[in-house]
Write an enzyme that holds these catalytic residues in place. Structure first.
Site, PDB file in Angstrom:
ATOM      1  N   SER B 152       0.819  -1.209   0.000  1.00  0.00           N
ATOM      2  CA  SER B 152       0.000   0.000   0.000  1.00  0.00           C
ATOM      3  C   SER B 152       0.851   1.256   0.000  1.00  0.00           C
ATOM      4  O   SER B 152       0.583   2.194  -0.719  1.00  0.00           O
ATOM      5  CB  SER B 152      -0.932  -0.010   1.196  1.00  0.00           C
ATOM      6  N   LYS B 170      10.265  -5.632   1.891  1.00  0.00           N
ATOM      7  CA  LYS B 170       9.248  -4.604   1.657  1.00  0.00           C
ATOM      8  C   LYS B 170       9.829  -3.244   2.027  1.00  0.00           C
ATOM      9  O   LYS B 170      10.329  -3.061   3.132  1.00  0.00           O
ATOM     10  CB  LYS B 170       7.991  -4.900   2.471  1.00  0.00           C
ATOM     11  N   LEU B 259      11.660 -15.511   1.617  1.00  0.00           N
ATOM     12  CA  LEU B 259      10.907 -15.452   0.368  1.00  0.00           C
ATOM     13  C   LEU B 259      10.150 -16.768   0.189  1.00  0.00           C
ATOM     14  O   LEU B 259      10.735 -17.836   0.301  1.00  0.00           O
ATOM     15  CB  LEU B 259      11.875 -15.242  -0.803  1.00  0.00           C
ATOM     16  N   ALA B 260       8.847 -16.661  -0.042  1.00  0.00           N
ATOM     17  CA  ALA B 260       8.059 -17.876  -0.258  1.00  0.00           C
ATOM     18  C   ALA B 260       7.611 -17.918  -1.703  1.00  0.00           C
ATOM     19  O   ALA B 260       7.313 -16.891  -2.298  1.00  0.00           O
ATOM     20  CB  ALA B 260       6.851 -17.869   0.678  1.00  0.00           C
ATOM     21  N   ASP B 300      -6.758 -10.348   7.457  1.00  0.00           N
ATOM     22  CA  ASP B 300      -6.715 -10.037   6.034  1.00  0.00           C
ATOM     23  C   ASP B 300      -6.742 -11.279   5.152  1.00  0.00           C
ATOM     24  O   ASP B 300      -5.743 -11.649   4.556  1.00  0.00           O
ATOM     25  CB  ASP B 300      -5.464  -9.207   5.731  1.00  0.00           C
ATOM     26  N   ASN B 305      -2.976 -13.303  -0.361  1.00  0.00           N
ATOM     27  CA  ASN B 305      -2.105 -13.508   0.791  1.00  0.00           C
ATOM     28  C   ASN B 305      -1.851 -14.985   1.112  1.00  0.00           C
ATOM     29  O   ASN B 305      -1.431 -15.313   2.217  1.00  0.00           O
ATOM     30  CB  ASN B 305      -2.673 -12.803   2.025  1.00  0.00           C
ATOM     31  N   ASP B 318       1.639 -11.813   4.849  1.00  0.00           N
ATOM     32  CA  ASP B 318       1.020 -10.542   5.187  1.00  0.00           C
ATOM     33  C   ASP B 318       0.341 -10.519   6.559  1.00  0.00           C
ATOM     34  O   ASP B 318      -0.802 -10.945   6.704  1.00  0.00           O
ATOM     35  CB  ASP B 318      -0.007 -10.160   4.126  1.00  0.00           C
TER      36      ASP B 318
END
Lengths: 315, 481
Positions: B152, B170, B259-260, B300, B305, B318
């Site tokens: 966002s 991020k 990292l996935a 969420d 996600n 997330d």
């Protein structure tokens, strides 16, 4: 310049507006129709960069947040010329479809500003043709008028250019004095397109101010001007929450007017426009801009412009 | 469990629906503006209800317009100043609590998000340098300057750490916090708008709450903390995976996690029904295990996600929006489930609803009416046996939600601390409905319900039980306390 109405004065002013209910259509669809007009006026496959170019101040100001204030202020100044006002009042469908009229005007300005040359010339030629039929006698001054009269067209042009600068300086992104001068000079081309001989058109801020001052003696707020502007400043049928935002645009517009124009309309200044109030109005303009952005095609149009402006910046 | 939640939700949303219906009539100048006001109201509701909720990280804009990339912090300020950043946050908050946002509102908010381009490679690198002390090429063994997703108020990059860990980084827009805080420094417009859309409320308190909440969400370290909490809790779980945070590479404006990779939700549609059922079971277990054991809810359940790996293995991404419940807040939810589904005691069920504040005590309603009205929310777990959650079921649940004519609507509300649980109803079940997932939901619920603690009812349940048995006693004790 930076003045605002106090709440009390505003109430008095609002009460003193003529009652226009019934004589004008309401403003349903103002944002939707303006947005559609805007989106379709930003070309997708332009033949060239038009009369100003992607690196111009004109392009930059065409996307400034202060646009609604600039537009309203232009109309308020333009309307003070009795003959210009009479032309609008007696000939256009202004009362029957004010939103359509506003959308058409902003579409014209956008096309001339960021359209390619051929399109800008085509829409200007159309406007000139329409103007040929707009003639009459103003009932207030008893004078004859013709919309194609370069003197009237120059007035309309000058009001727009002056208002765009004033609104941007108060509420928009920073605009240097040099860029303001550049903008006035760039916009000479727009005046020429509607039929004003180049030699008549101010090409600097100083020349513009001088010209505006020279016309002032013939200006007045005729009943038609008061009525039209009262309508614009307080359109009938606004939802309360929308009216809340509109109140900021209105106050921003009034604050941006030169003192003499405020006096002619009978608005009083209650004190300076505080920084806090200015921020608040700017925020309201940001909210309106967000709404505008939410309309179909507007974001894409903005992105088309941004890409070309970026390319011009790099080049 | 979810039943209680359902009950909660129904009630409050009915009130919201009334307001929506009223509002819909008044839109004249622009439906978009009203849309933003709705967002504002959603935001206010969120602020008023969520003591500990954070930012949503991984909103995936339709495409990253790199050709429009923001070059400087001034670009960020121009793009997100004049309330736009604030509105964007409010819109997100609204979507957490209000899936009922009308299409105009969704469109306006979506476009607002789309209007924010990614950062240029240089701008993003500058943030890394400021936050981690060195340019990304030096912090990481490898750094991909091309962002892989939009967040966002930031974007996600891939990198490999110096010790060889593949990570997702991020990065927050530079200057965004200052820009938003500057706008929140002048709240008169916000106050006026709230006064109109939330009449009768303590507007000052709402404004303060919103301001605090937004400022809090500008700090990524909360999200990192929560994600690590989930990662630790589910460490070693057979099907639930949560990427760990690399804390030495995480700050207020940068959050680095493992990292996935895996299949996206959209790809899952092409998988066999059996695979989809297993994935659904894991999502279901995750939601209710977290709620009952961790007393935490990741609010969420956005399809973006999740990553799917087959055999029911799911990676959960997330943790920008996590709500922690107190024991006292959780108890009524449990009681409601227990009295209605296990002990079959409608009066006790009603008392739990009243105690928690969902239903006005002494409302002139028969208990039968209350139970009847809420039954639909409990359909999946009232009886044992396999049951398919269809799209029709989840939309029926949503419709029931908004049934303002319901006899219980006038006496019902959602207490502040439970508002976020709407996401189970409107998010999780919509997701399971999309998968047309079949399972013995009651059987799974009984495994998870602390007042039943039934033995495993499925193969995943078996594996989960083995995982729980292996876990250090200290960790389990911590949860119980």
């Amino acid at each position: 310049m930076t003045l605002v109405l106090s709440a009390e004065v505003q109430t008095v002013a609002a009460d003193s507006y003529p009652d226009v209910s019934g004589s004008y259509a309401d403003v349903s669809g103002l944002v939707e129709r303006s947005a559609a007009a805007y989106a379709s006026s930003v070309p997708e496959h332009p033949a060239d960069d038009g009369f100003f170019g992607a690196g111009s101040v004109t392009w930059r100001l065409s996307t400034d947040l202060s646009g609604p204030v600039a537009g309203l202020r232009s109309l308020m100044i333009q309307a003070l010329h009795p003959l210009a006002m009479a032309g609008v009042d007696q000939h256009s469908d202004w009362r029957g479809d004010p939103v359509g009229r506003l959308a058409a005007t902003s579409s014209y300005v956008t096309t001339v500003s960021v359209g390619d040359k051929a399109t800008a010339e085509r829409v200007s030629a159309r406007v000139r043709r329409i103007h040929e039929h707009v003639r009459g006698v103003d009932s207030v001054t008893g004078q004859p008028y013709a919309a194609g009269d370069p003197a009237l067209l120059l007035w309309v042009h000058a009001a727009l250019v002056d208002s765009t600068i004033a609104a941007a300086q108060l509420f928009g992104a920073p605009l240097s004095a040099a860029d303001a001068d550049r903008y006035v000079a760039e916009m000479v081309a727009a005046a020429e397109l509607v039929g004003v001989p180049r030699a008549m058109v101010p090409d600097s801020v100083a020349a513009l101010q001088h010209y505006l001052g020279s016309v002032r003696p013939i200006l007045q707020a005729t009943p038609a001007a008061r009525e039209s502007m009262a309508y614009l400043l307080d359109p009938p049928g606004l939802d309360p929450d929308v009216a809340e935002i509109w109140q900021d645009v209105r106050e921003g517009t009034i604050a941006s007017l030169p003192g003499w124009a405020r006096d002619m309309y009978g608005y009083e200044m209650a004190g300076p426009l505080t920084d806090a109030r200015r921020t608040e109005i700017r925020q309201a303009l940001g909210v309106l801009d967000t709404v505008f952005l939410g309309e179909p095609g507007v974001l894409e149009a903005r992105q088309r412009l941004a890409l070309r402006m970026r390319a011009a910046r790099v080049a | 469990m979810k039943k209680a939640i359902f009950a909660a939700l129904t009630l409050g949303t009915a009130a919201a629906a009334t307001v929506l219906a009223r509002r819909a009539r008044g839109l004249r100048l622009s439906r978009g503006l009203a849309a933003l006001q709705l967002a504002l109201r959603g935001g206010a509701r969120y602020a008023g209800s969520a003591p500990r909720l954070f930012m949503l990280a991984g909103e995936h804009r339709q495409q990253l317009r790199n050709d429009l990339a923001l070059q400087t912090a001034e670009d960020v300020a121009t793009t997100l100043g004049a309330m736009k950043g604030v509105l964007m946050k409010l819109g997100q908050m609204a979507s957490y609590v209000d899936d009922s946002l009308p299409p105009e509102a969704r469109r306006t908010l979506g476009r607002l998000q789309d209007s924010v381009p990614p950062m240029s490679a240089e701008l993003a690198a500058g943030v890394i340098t400021e936050e981690l002390g060195m340019p990304p090429e030096q912090v990481f063994a490898e750094w991909d300057p091309e962002p892989i997703a939009a967040a966002s108020i930031g974007q996600v990059h891939r990198a490999i750490t110096r010790d060889g860990r593949a990570v997702a980084v991020k990065v927050q827009y530079p200057g965004i916090a200052e820009t938003i805080e500057a706008d929140l420094g002048n709240v008169s417009l916000l106050r006026r708008m709230l006064r109109i859309i939330a009449p009768g409320q303590d507007v000052e308190a709402l404004v303060n709450e919103l301001r605090e909440r937004i400022v809090e969400e500008l700090d990524y370290s909360r999200e990192a903390y929560n994600q690590q909490l989930f990662a630790d809790y589910y460490d070693g779980h057979p099907t639930i995976h949560v990427p760990s945070i690399v804390s030495e590479l995480s700050t207020r404006r940068v959050v680095t996690s493992d990292l996935a990779t895996g299949a996206r939700f959209s790809e899952l549609a092409g998988w066999s029904q059996q695979e989809r059922d297993l994935a659904a079971e894991t999502i279901y277990r995750f939601v209710f295990r977290s709620l009952y054991d961790m007393r935490a809810f990741n609010g969420d359940p956005h399809p973006g996600n999740y990553l799917f790996h087959g055999g029911g293995e799911v990676t959960f991404l997330d943790f920008g929006l996590v709500k922690h419940f107190t024991v006292a807040e959780l108890r009524p939810l449990m009681d409601m489930a227990r009295y209605l589904c296990v002990e079959n005691d409608p009066e006790a069920f009603r008392r739990s609803l009243e105690d928690a504040g969902f239903i006005q005590p002494g409302a002139p309603l028969s208990t039968d009416v209350i139970v009847d009205h809420l039954a639909v929310f409990y359909d999946t777990i009232r009886k044992p046996g396999e049951l398919t959650i269809t799209g029709d079921y989840s939309s029926a649940v949503v419709r029931r939600f908004f049934d303002v004519r319901s006899p219980i609507a006038p006496y019902a509300q959602v207490p502040r601390s439970y508002v976020i649980l709407q996401r189970i109803n409107l998010g999780v079940f919509a997701l399971l409905g999309e998968l047309t997932a079949t399972a013995d939901w009651r059987g799974i619920a009984e495994e998870i319900w602390p007042f039943v603690q039934a033995p495993p009812s499925t193969p995943i349940g078996e594996a989960e039980a083995a995982w729980r048995a292996r876990r250090p006693a200290e960790q389990i004790r911590r949860q119980a306390s």
